[in-house]
Design a protein around this motif. Structure first.
Motif, mmCIF file in Angstrom:
data_model
loop_
_atom_site.group_PDB
_atom_site.id
_atom_site.type_symbol
_atom_site.label_atom_id
_atom_site.label_comp_id
_atom_site.label_asym_id
_atom_site.label_seq_id
_atom_site.Cartn_x
_atom_site.Cartn_y
_atom_site.Cartn_z
ATOM 1 N N PRO A 17 0.794 -1.240 0.000
ATOM 2 C CA PRO A 17 0.000 0.000 0.000
ATOM 3 C C PRO A 17 0.824 1.287 0.000
ATOM 4 O O PRO A 17 0.298 2.360 -0.270
ATOM 5 C CB PRO A 17 -0.814 -0.120 1.282
ATOM 6 C CG PRO A 17 0.005 -0.981 2.175
ATOM 7 C CD PRO A 17 0.726 -1.954 1.284
ATOM 8 N N ALA A 31 -4.643 1.389 7.020
ATOM 9 C CA ALA A 31 -4.821 0.269 6.082
ATOM 10 C C ALA A 31 -6.288 0.117 5.706
ATOM 11 O O ALA A 31 -6.628 -0.078 4.530
ATOM 12 C CB ALA A 31 -4.297 -1.025 6.707
ATOM 13 N N TRP A 34 -7.270 2.919 3.422
ATOM 14 C CA TRP A 34 -6.670 2.689 2.097
ATOM 15 C C TRP A 34 -7.481 1.654 1.320
ATOM 16 O O TRP A 34 -7.741 1.828 0.128
ATOM 17 C CB TRP A 34 -5.222 2.230 2.266
ATOM 18 C CG TRP A 34 -4.493 2.031 0.965
ATOM 19 C CD1 TRP A 34 -3.882 2.981 0.205
ATOM 20 C CD2 TRP A 34 -4.301 0.790 0.279
ATOM 21 N NE1 TRP A 34 -3.311 2.413 -0.915
ATOM 22 C CE2 TRP A 34 -3.558 1.066 -0.897
ATOM 23 C CE3 TRP A 34 -4.681 -0.530 0.545
ATOM 24 C CZ2 TRP A 34 -3.186 0.068 -1.800
ATOM 25 C CZ3 TRP A 34 -4.316 -1.518 -0.354
ATOM 26 C CH2 TRP A 34 -3.585 -1.218 -1.512
ATOM 27 N N GLU A 38 -8.899 3.050 -2.037
ATOM 28 C CA GLU A 38 -8.147 2.615 -3.217
ATOM 29 C C GLU A 38 -8.760 1.393 -3.897
ATOM 30 O O GLU A 38 -8.773 1.291 -5.109
ATOM 31 C CB GLU A 38 -6.692 2.316 -2.845
ATOM 32 C CG GLU A 38 -5.886 3.537 -2.464
ATOM 33 C CD GLU A 38 -5.800 4.545 -3.602
ATOM 34 O OE1 GLU A 38 -5.494 4.142 -4.733
ATOM 35 O OE2 GLU A 38 -6.035 5.738 -3.338
#
Length: 301
Positions: A17, A31, A34, A38
Motif C-alpha cells: 500500500p 490500512a 486505504w 483505493e
C-alpha cells in the motif's frame, strides 16, 4: 483504482500500500481507509475480515485473507469445460446449448449443469472455493459465463452487475429482413399470465432496453448484434419477437423451426472490470458450430 503489485500466498493476498499506510501512526486504521478508498473494498467484507483477524500488516506489506477455503456448495459432476479466461479472482467458461446454468430441482438428479461442471473443474484443480456465477444465460443460449472465485470478487462483480457495468454483446439470427431503422428496442417486460415460462412486453413490466446493430440481411433472416442495457429474463428473445422478428428456432416466441433446434442466440463478448486490478477484461467466445452452420445456410438461401 489501479493495483499493479500483488501476490497470492496460499490463503492470503499480499499488497504493497505504500507510505500512506506504512508511514502512519495508526497503521491499522490507515490500512482500512486505504482499502476503502483505493480498492473500494466492500465495507461488510472488511468488517468480516477484521473480526476473523483476516487483515495483517507485516513491514511494508498488507495481507488479506481473501482466499480462505470455502465449500463447493454444488456437487461436482464432470463435463467437458471450455475455459475462456481464468485468474485467482475470476473464471469465464463457455456454456453450451442445452445445458442449464444451475440446478433448479427439476432434473437435478439427471442433468449436469454448468455449476456442476465448474464444481468438478475446481475439485480437479484443487481450487477450494464456492461455485458462484455472476450472471445467467438461458438453457439454450450459448456464450460466456463469469464466475467469482472468492468473496471479494463476488461482492465487486455483483456490484458491477447492479450498476450495469458488465457489458455483454450477443449475436443472433432473427427471422425475416430486419430494417436498418431498428437500432433500439425500449419496451418493458413482464410475466405472461397465460404461460409459465414465457415473458411478454407489458406496460406494467420492468424497464428493458436492447440496442440492435444490423450485420447481414439475407432473404429469410438477418444477423444482428445486440447489447443489453438491462438484463431481463428472455429479454432479447421477447424484444425481437415484439419487433416482428423472432429468433430463428425460438418456438416459445414464434420463431420458425430450423435444424439448429434452439433459439439462434450466442453471447460473443463479455467485458468487465477486474475486481482487484481495475483492468478492463474482454473475453471473446467464438460462434458454436450450429450457429455457424445456420448462418451459412441462410447466406446461401
Amino acid at each position: 483504482m489501479s493495483i499493479r503489485s500483488w501476490k497470492r500466498r496460499g490463503q492470503w493476498l499480499e499488497l504493497m500500500p505504500g507510505k500512506a499506510v506504512t508511514g502512519s501512526e495508526d497503521r491499522q486504521a490507515a490500512a482500512e481507509q486505504w482499502l476503502l478508498s483505493e480498492l473500494q473494498f466492500p465495507e461488510k467484507l472488511l468488517r468480516q475480515l477484521k473480526a476473523s483477524q483476516g487483515i495483517q500488516l507485516a513491514g511494508d506489506r498488507l495481507r488479506l485473507a481473501l482466499f480462505a477455503v470455502q465449500a463447493l456448495d454444488v456437487e461436482p459432476r464432470w463435463a467437458d469445460l471450455d475455459v475462456l479466461y481464468e485468474d485467482d479472482f475470476c473464471l469465464v467458461v463457455h456454456k453450451p446449448a442445452g445445458m442449464k446454468l444451475h440446478p433448479d430441482g427439476s432434473r437435478e438428479d439427471q442433468a449436469v449443469t454448468l455449476d456442476h461442471a465448474v464444481a468438478s473443474y475446481y475439485e480437479m484443480n484443487g481450487i477450494q472455493t464456492s461455485v458462484r456465477h455472476v450472471h445467467r444465460l438461458d438453457e439454450d443460449t450459448t456464450g460466456p459465463v463469469l464466475y467469482a472465485k472468492n468473496t471479494f470478487a463476488l461482492a465487486k462483480l455483483d456490484e458491477a452487475m447492479r450498476h450495469k457495468a458488465i457489458d455483454r454483446q450477443y449475436a443472433a439470427i432473427a427471422g425475416g429482413q430486419v430494417s436498418g431503422d431498428l437500432r433500439k428496442i425500449d419496451a418493458p417486460i413482464g410475466k405472461d399470465r397465460h404461460h409459465k415460462q414465457r415473458r411478454r412486453v407489458s406496460e406494467g413490466g420492468q424497464d428493458a432496453v436492447t440496442h440492435v446493430e444490423i450485420v447481414h440481411v439475407w432473404d429469410r433472416a438477418t444477423l444482428v448484434r445486440l447489447k443489453l442495457e438491462t438484463g431481463r429474463t428472455h429479454q432479447i428473445r421477447v424484444h425481437l419477437s415484439y419487433a416482428g422478428h423472432p429468433l430463428v428456432g425460438d418456438k416459445l416466441y414464434g420463431g420458425r423451426s430450423d435444424q439448429i433446434g434452439r433459439q439462434a442466440l450466442h453471447g460473443e463478448v463479455l467485458r468487465f472490470t477486474h475486481p482487484l486490478t481495475g483492468a478492463s477484461i474482454e473475453v471473446h467466445d467464438p460462434w458454436p458450430a450450429d450457429f455457424e452452420q445456420l448462418a451459412a445456410r441462410e447466406s446461401h438461401n
